[in-house]
Write an enzyme that holds these catalytic residues in place. Structure first.
Site, short mmCIF file in Angstrom:
data_model
loop_
_atom_site.label_atom_id
_atom_site.label_comp_id
_atom_site.label_asym_id
_atom_site.label_seq_id
_atom_site.Cartn_x
_atom_site.Cartn_y
_atom_site.Cartn_z
N TYR A 165 14.23 -1.75 -4.22
CA TYR A 165 12.99 -0.97 -4.39
C TYR A 165 13.35 0.49 -4.68
O TYR A 165 14.16 1.09 -3.98
CB TYR A 165 12.15 -1.06 -3.12
CG TYR A 165 10.93 -0.17 -3.09
CD1 TYR A 165 9.68 -0.66 -3.46
CD2 TYR A 165 11.01 1.15 -2.66
CE1 TYR A 165 8.56 0.14 -3.43
CE2 TYR A 165 9.89 1.97 -2.62
CZ TYR A 165 8.67 1.45 -3.00
OH TYR A 165 7.56 2.25 -2.96
N HIS A 196 3.53 9.13 6.90
CA HIS A 196 3.63 8.67 5.51
C HIS A 196 2.29 8.30 4.87
O HIS A 196 2.18 8.32 3.65
CB HIS A 196 4.56 7.46 5.44
CG HIS A 196 5.17 7.27 4.09
ND1 HIS A 196 6.19 6.38 3.84
CD2 HIS A 196 4.92 7.86 2.89
CE1 HIS A 196 6.53 6.44 2.56
NE2 HIS A 196 5.77 7.32 1.97
#
Length: 817
Positions: free
Chosen positions: A614, A485
């Site tokens: 989120y 990531h």
């Protein structure tokens, strides 16, 4: 120059046999003296061509948006015009300055006078053009700072129309851009006003926090705005003037590379390549892997040559493409405190690392003269791995990849002790310098959930988590990616995967790619085509390891820890065919906001509480932009959720509350995309406060809140229509991806709209807490969507009120799953 099989004698030197896999001159010193490694002759010629191509790319990038041909033409015309001017014309100040270059440039004064005039005139015209180019880029940067178009719904204002025309026809359509052509023209990320950030933050936390705790936070916020906040804000403004993006380098360093936890599940994410309800193009693992290796390598060449056109929104607004440079040949190297992201040059990274039944191999998908091999040639190399496979020397060798799933500190220490020299160092270098990793799995997943979860974690010892991405090919031909990531976000590998599948289907339609009854690739047969001499292919190389007892014990511990994390993960996937983008549009709701409201409703029905939620917003309108947080839980969403289970509220009122909630969500999304978000600003303020040793109770509290619901939407069909010109768009269906939950007592939710027909969703949670259950959450989401869609139908019966469906009640989690 030497032949590839014979040593070259030289005076005073012993020259070793030329190795065609070496792509640059190398020298080494040993007891026998100095050894010089000479690249293959054909490669040197190929390398010279690549150098010319690189120089041309740099030339195009320097002159963009002026086409190189136009620049050369202007230079020639200007130089020709100068040579025809009378002598007194050279007495002007400008021409005198140009002529003074004669004294600063070496060797120019020795040229004949006519040649000097021609040369200096062409040079001067080029300098003037570069100056004009820089003015154009500054103008584009200033134009793209205008974000008003984001906040205008259906009918743009006259100002926005004029702005669109200027940007499109004066900049975007002037010449064909390269991949990174727009980078210097993108605006810098602005620093939001401190008061606006604090106001939006308090508004988002008000429906979540108890009143007393919220009142205390308000007081802390007032102190922050009057005391330490302005000081920290000034530092951020200073950084925004110096850096292209005031937050991106800190985000990479402190959020990702400083993280000491395991990458497996907790950081890496996955992406499915095939739509589950459709058959794969071949169920032969080797044939599919060969096809995809060829296509991925071809896309890498396009990225290296900057041949992919940058993404442009509405044909006008360019997006940042900087993350694409890290897609291939990139590795996250573990360090004791902060990891390092290492990108290797093409001369060092021209192979792939293949993991098959616990054994690592080096496979070079290029010929000796650096031409990309055809799929059937790569298939031959893969067959040599499968047919001649001998298992790992020790069981620990087959579990070596588990070290990359360990704590970053433990992996860094192990790497330094056991992989810094000798055979282990050489083998590790091959994996880390690979373009990407290919994992040939024994497993044949029988459901989307099984495939997705296996892509995310494997068996704990089959994912090299440090690599930028891993191509996983299952025994039944289904495929997917496991992505590290830190280097980039999901839209980039999703776009690359889409291009790979487009090229694969295009090759099948043109007949360039065919499979036999066994699912293997059939070599192409046509006039003038010679049979491939497989003996000329560079053979695959098995990697060898030295397994000391201490290393074996560390591997055992790493495997145990990885499998404990896997056992703790509960993962489920679902394809919604009754709730899709087409149906949501009929409800006159933005699709993404509709899903977010459904998640809020589902979670509230399960837990009877609201939590921080989120969702990332794309920030690639700005140079080096990544993401910003959309806080999906708001006062408007809470009012809608409460109304859905309140019998006294009519269906019409619920629908109005839904529209109010989705409109508020859309506004927050646009604010985040326009650089007016909350969380990246707060994060940067916190970094400054720690660096300057300025304590802030306000920042400590707000940045310590957990994201109980961590959600993300993966963009769909990023490739341009031009890419689909030879392929039926319906044939290319990428099945989104997912990730592990962030909060211990929360959920990780990833979803994607597949055209107007399907909504695909993945949900993850942990088994070790009885508070969460992915299956029940998915069922609650389905029920929430059904109830929301029913609001529109209920309006056809004015006297009837839409009663909520029975809510799923919290139940103890089944620990036997």
């Amino acid at each position: 120059m030497a032949d590839t099989k014979q040593p070259v004698p030289a005076v005073g030197l012993h020259v070793r046999t030329v190795d065609p896999t070496l792509h640059k001159f190398q020298a080494s010193v040993s007891r026998d003296g100095i050894s010089i490694h000479i690249p293959n002759v054909n490669y040197l010629l190929k390398n010279f061509q690549e150098c010319l191509g690189t120089a041309h790319k740099r030339w195009c990038a320097a002159l963009w948006p002026i086409p190189p041909s136009a620049a050369v033409a202007v230079s020639v015309v200007f130089a020709g015009w100068v040579t025809t001017q009378p002598p007194e014309w050279w007495q002007s100040s400008i021409t005198t300055t140009i002529w003074d270059l004669n004294n600063t440039l070496p060797g120019v004064s020795q040229l004949p006078s006519e040649v000097r005039v021609l040369y200096l005139a062409a040079l001067a015209s080029m300098i003037i053009m570069l100056f004009i180019v820089e003015i154009q880029r500054i103008s584009l940067r200033l134009l793209l700072r205008y974000q008003g178009w984001l906040f205008e719904d259906r009918k743009p204002s006259n100002l926005t129309k004029a702005w669109f025309l200027v940007v499109k026809f004066c900049y975007v359509r002037t010449s064909r851009p390269l991949l990174y052509s727009y980078q210097d023209g993108l605006p810098r990320l602005p620093v939001p006003p401190l008061k606006a950030t604090c106001g939006q933050l308090l508004a988002s936390l008000k429906p979540i926090m108890p009143q007393k705790e919220f009142d205390e936070l308000v007081e802390k916020c007032k102190v922050f705005q009057n005391k330490e906040g302005p000081v920290l804000q000034r530092y951020l403004h200073l950084k925004s003037w110096i850096n292209k993006n005031y937050v991106s380098d800190w985000w990479l360093r402190f959020v990702y590379l400083r993280g000491r936890g395991s990458l497996l599940i907790h950081s890496n994410y996955f992406g499915c390549s095939d739509f589950w309800d459709r058959p794969v193009i071949t169920d032969n693992q080797v044939g599919r892997a060969a096809s995809l290796i060829h296509q991925f390598t071809a896309v890498k060449q396009q990225i290296d040559n900057e041949a992919i056109e940058p993404l442009i929104i509405n044909g006008t607004i360019p997006m940042c493409m900087s993350q694409y440079q890290f897609m291939f040949s990139t590795t996250r190297v573990p360090k004791p405190d902060t990891d390092k992201l290492h990108q290797f040059d093409a001369s060092e990274s021209h192979h792939v690392a293949v993991l098959y039944k616990g054994v690592w191999y080096k496979l070079i998908p290029y010929s000796a003269d650096h031409k990309l091999l055809e799929p059937h040639e790569i298939q031959h190399l893969l067959c040599s791995i499968v047919d001649n496979h001998k298992g790992p020397v020790t069981p620990h060798e087959g579990q070596l990849a588990a070290l990359t799933a360990e704590s970053r500190t433990i992996w860094a220490e192990t790497r330094e002790v056991h992989f810094s020299r000798g055979e282990n160092r050489m083998s590790l270098n091959i994996i880390e310098r690979a373009m990407f990793v290919v994992v040939l799995e024994d497993r044949s997943p029988q459901s989307l959930t099984e495939q997705s979860s296996w892509l995310l974690h494997g068996d704990g010892a089959t994912r090299w988590c440090d690599k930028s991405f891993q191509l996983v090919v299952f025994a039944n031909g289904r495929t997917g990616l496991n992505v590290e990531h830190s280097w980039g976000d999901a839209p980039v590998p999703s776009h690359v995967m889409e291009m790979v599948l487009i090229n694969e289907y295009s090759a099948m339609q043109t007949g360039a790619l065919k499979f036999d009854e066994a699912g293997l690739i059939v070599p192409p047969v046509s006039k003038g085509t010679h049979k491939t001499n497989f003996l000329c292919l560079m053979p695959v190389q098995r990697l060898h390891w030295v397994m000391k007892p201490e290393l074996q014990k560390t591997i055992e511990q790493a495997v145990a820890q990885a499998r404990a994390n896997i056992d703790d993960l509960e993962f489920t996937s679902k394809i919604f065919d009754t709730v899709n983008k087409g149906l949501i549009k009929k409800c006159k709701c933005p699709p993404d906001a509709f899903v977010q409201m459904g998640l809020q409703l589902a979670y509230y029905r399960m837990e009877n509480r609201f939590v921080p939620t989120y969702e990332p917003a794309m920030m690639r309108f700005f140079c080096e932009g990544r993401t910003e947080t959309i806080r999906s839980c708001s006062e408007q969403s809470c009012a809608f959720v409460r109304a859905m289970d309140d019998p006294s509220v009519s269906a019409k009122e619920r629908l109005e509350l839904l529209k109010t909630a989705v409109n508020a969500h859309q506004l927050r999304t646009k604010q985040a995309m326009a650089g007016q978000g909350i969380d990246r600003h707060l994060f940067a303020l916190y970094v400054v406060s720690r660096g300057k040793d300025i304590n802030s109770a306000f920042l400590d509290q707000v940045l310590g809140l957990n994201w109980t619901l961590s959600t993300s939407q993966v963009p769909w069909r990023q490739a341009s229509k031009k890419c689909y010109k030879s392929v039926d768009m319906k044939e290319v269906m990428v099945s989104s991806g997912g990730f592990g939950t962030v909060d211990f007592e929360g959920y990780g939710v990833c979803y994607a709209f597949m055209d107007d027909e399907y909504l695909l969703m993945h949900i993850s949670s942990r088994r070790s807490t009885t508070r969460t259950n992915s299956e029940r959450m998915m069922a609650a989401v389905q029920q929430a969507f059904d109830d929301m869609v029913a609001l529109k139908d209920a309006l056809g019966q004015p006297q009837a009120e839409a009663q909520p469906q029975p809510q799923p009640q919290p139940q103890p989690q089944d620990t036997q799953q």
